[in-house]
Design a protein around this motif. Structure first.
Motif, short mmCIF file in Angstrom:
data_model
loop_
_atom_site.label_atom_id
_atom_site.label_comp_id
_atom_site.label_asym_id
_atom_site.label_seq_id
_atom_site.Cartn_x
_atom_site.Cartn_y
_atom_site.Cartn_z
N LEU A 142 29.47 60.75 90.75
CA LEU A 142 30.75 61.27 90.35
C LEU A 142 30.58 62.53 89.39
CD1 LEU A 142 32.39 57.70 89.58
CD2 LEU A 142 32.15 59.00 91.67
N LEU A 143 30.16 63.48 89.93
CA LEU A 143 30.01 64.61 89.49
C LEU A 143 31.47 65.45 89.31
CD1 LEU A 143 27.75 66.98 88.44
CD2 LEU A 143 28.28 67.97 90.41
N PRO A 144 32.00 65.58 87.81
CA PRO A 144 33.09 66.25 87.73
C PRO A 144 33.14 67.47 88.32
CG PRO A 144 32.46 65.50 85.57
CD PRO A 144 31.14 65.66 86.57
N ARG A 145 34.41 67.77 88.78
CA ARG A 145 34.97 69.18 89.41
C ARG A 145 34.53 70.43 87.99
NH1 ARG A 145 39.39 72.15 88.49
NH2 ARG A 145 40.44 70.32 87.88
N GLY A 146 34.03 71.43 88.40
CA GLY A 146 33.78 72.32 87.43
C GLY A 146 32.46 72.27 86.68
N SER A 147 31.62 71.29 86.94
CA SER A 147 30.24 71.02 86.36
C SER A 147 29.34 72.01 86.91
CB SER A 147 29.68 69.70 86.71
OG SER A 147 28.18 69.59 86.15
N VAL A 148 28.60 72.80 86.09
CA VAL A 148 27.61 73.52 86.45
C VAL A 148 26.09 73.08 86.59
CG1 VAL A 148 28.52 75.45 84.72
CG2 VAL A 148 26.72 73.86 84.12
N GLN A 149 26.10 71.65 86.61
CA GLN A 149 24.97 70.75 86.83
C GLN A 149 24.75 70.50 88.17
OE1 GLN A 149 25.95 67.87 83.84
NE2 GLN A 149 24.57 69.11 82.35
N LYS A 150 23.90 70.11 88.91
CA LYS A 150 23.92 69.41 90.02
C LYS A 150 23.91 68.03 90.21
CE LYS A 150 21.05 73.61 92.31
NZ LYS A 150 19.89 73.89 93.04
N LYS A 151 23.32 67.46 89.26
CA LYS A 151 23.35 66.13 88.80
C LYS A 151 24.28 65.91 87.63
CE LYS A 151 19.14 64.39 91.24
NZ LYS A 151 18.00 63.62 91.06
N ASN A 152 25.02 64.64 87.76
CA ASN A 152 26.07 64.38 86.71
C ASN A 152 25.15 63.79 85.37
OD1 ASN A 152 28.33 64.00 85.40
ND2 ASN A 152 29.18 62.34 86.36
N GLN A 153 25.53 64.31 84.24
CA GLN A 153 24.81 63.74 82.89
C GLN A 153 26.15 63.70 81.96
OE1 GLN A 153 22.20 66.94 81.59
NE2 GLN A 153 20.88 66.72 83.65
#
Length: 273
Positions: free
Chosen positions: A246-257
């Motif tokens: 469930l990576l949030p919109r706007g994340s700069v990461q490829k995997k959610n953290q």
């Protein structure tokens, strides 16, 4: 000793539900450094198979807390977490979990609950479906009772099963509950809060497609003066990433953290301003 209540009473961001050990090569130390750099001071790493959220190599990392519990997918044939002959092993699993909780002193019990999505998705026959749901109910209720016994909150999975989860929890009014990954509407949000349960909001709130969730949460919080994380917690809302999913919109990461809790918090502030 840090408890879930003490996290709620702190005026800082924390991730109430993530899966830090989902990848065996995850550098949890670095993940937490990144989180703290983003203003996220703690994370609760959530189990799906007993004590699988806890790895010896990660023990003692500041700001990381753990749960112990069984995901409903243990009862869903065809999934990666399915336990063969689980019907005959239920009592043994719950006895084992009782010992795990005593030995490991987790901060919560779970991820537990009910999942009706996958049995329907996999087109189970009526007999298979009914048996699967029955086992899930027994597994969930057993964990509710263990949570009450050990005075621990539950992190509850309720995929396509919110009403049924709440009905089962109603039988155990002493249970302290976080309804994880809430995606419903305003009415369902009220249904949870009227019972005193907390609601977990994750990166789905940043998706424009999640219209009911965005409208419902905005309506629920519109008369509240939310300026700090503690203000939000006082309204029964906690934040989670469910990372690495469930990576949030706007994340700069490829995997959610857990660092992305900051994005979820900012989105809520934007919605209610």
């Amino acid at each position: 000793m840090t408890s879930f209540t003490s996290l709620l009473n702190g005026d800082y961001l924390f991730d109430s539900h993530c899966h830090l050990n989902y990848s065996q090569d995850a550098d949890i130390g670095q993940i937490m450094l990144d989180a703290k750099a983003a203003g996220v001071h703690a994370a609760i790493s959530v189990a799906v198979r007993g004590n699988d959220a806890i790895a010896d190599k990660d023990a003692g990392i500041e700001g990381v807390f753990y749960t112990c519990g069984y995901h409903p997918e243990l009862a869903i044939k065809g999934g990666s977490n399915y336990v063969t002959d689980i019907k005959t092993k239920l009592s043994e699993l719950l006895t084992e979990l009782d010992k795990i909780v005593t030995d490991y002193d987790p901060i919560m019990i779970g991820e537990c609950g009910l999942d009706f999505y996958w049995p329907r998705k996999q087109n189970f026959s009526k007999q298979e479906y009914d048996e699967c749901v029955g086992i899930q109910r027994e597994l969930f209720e057993g964990q509710i009772m263990l949570a009450i016994k050990h005075d621990l909150p539950l992190t509850v999975h309720s995929r396509d099963s919110l009403h049924e989860c709440l009905q089962l929890l109603d039988k155990h009014p002493k249970a302290k509950v976080v309804m994880h990954s809430f995606t419903g509407d305003y009415g369902q949000l009220l249904e949870i809060r009227e019972r005193g349960h907390l609601v977990g909001i994750n990166g789905i709130i940043t998706y424009s497609s999640a219209k009911d969730l965005r409208k419902g949460l905005t309506k629920y919080l519109k008369d509240s003066d939310i300026k700090t994380p503690k203000d939000l917690y006082s309204q029964g809302i906690v934040l989670e990433t469910d990372s690495p999913f469930l990576l949030p919109r706007g994340s700069v990461q490829k995997k959610n953290q857990p660092a992305n809790i900051q994005l979820i918090w900012n989105e809520i502030l934007f919605l209610i301003k």
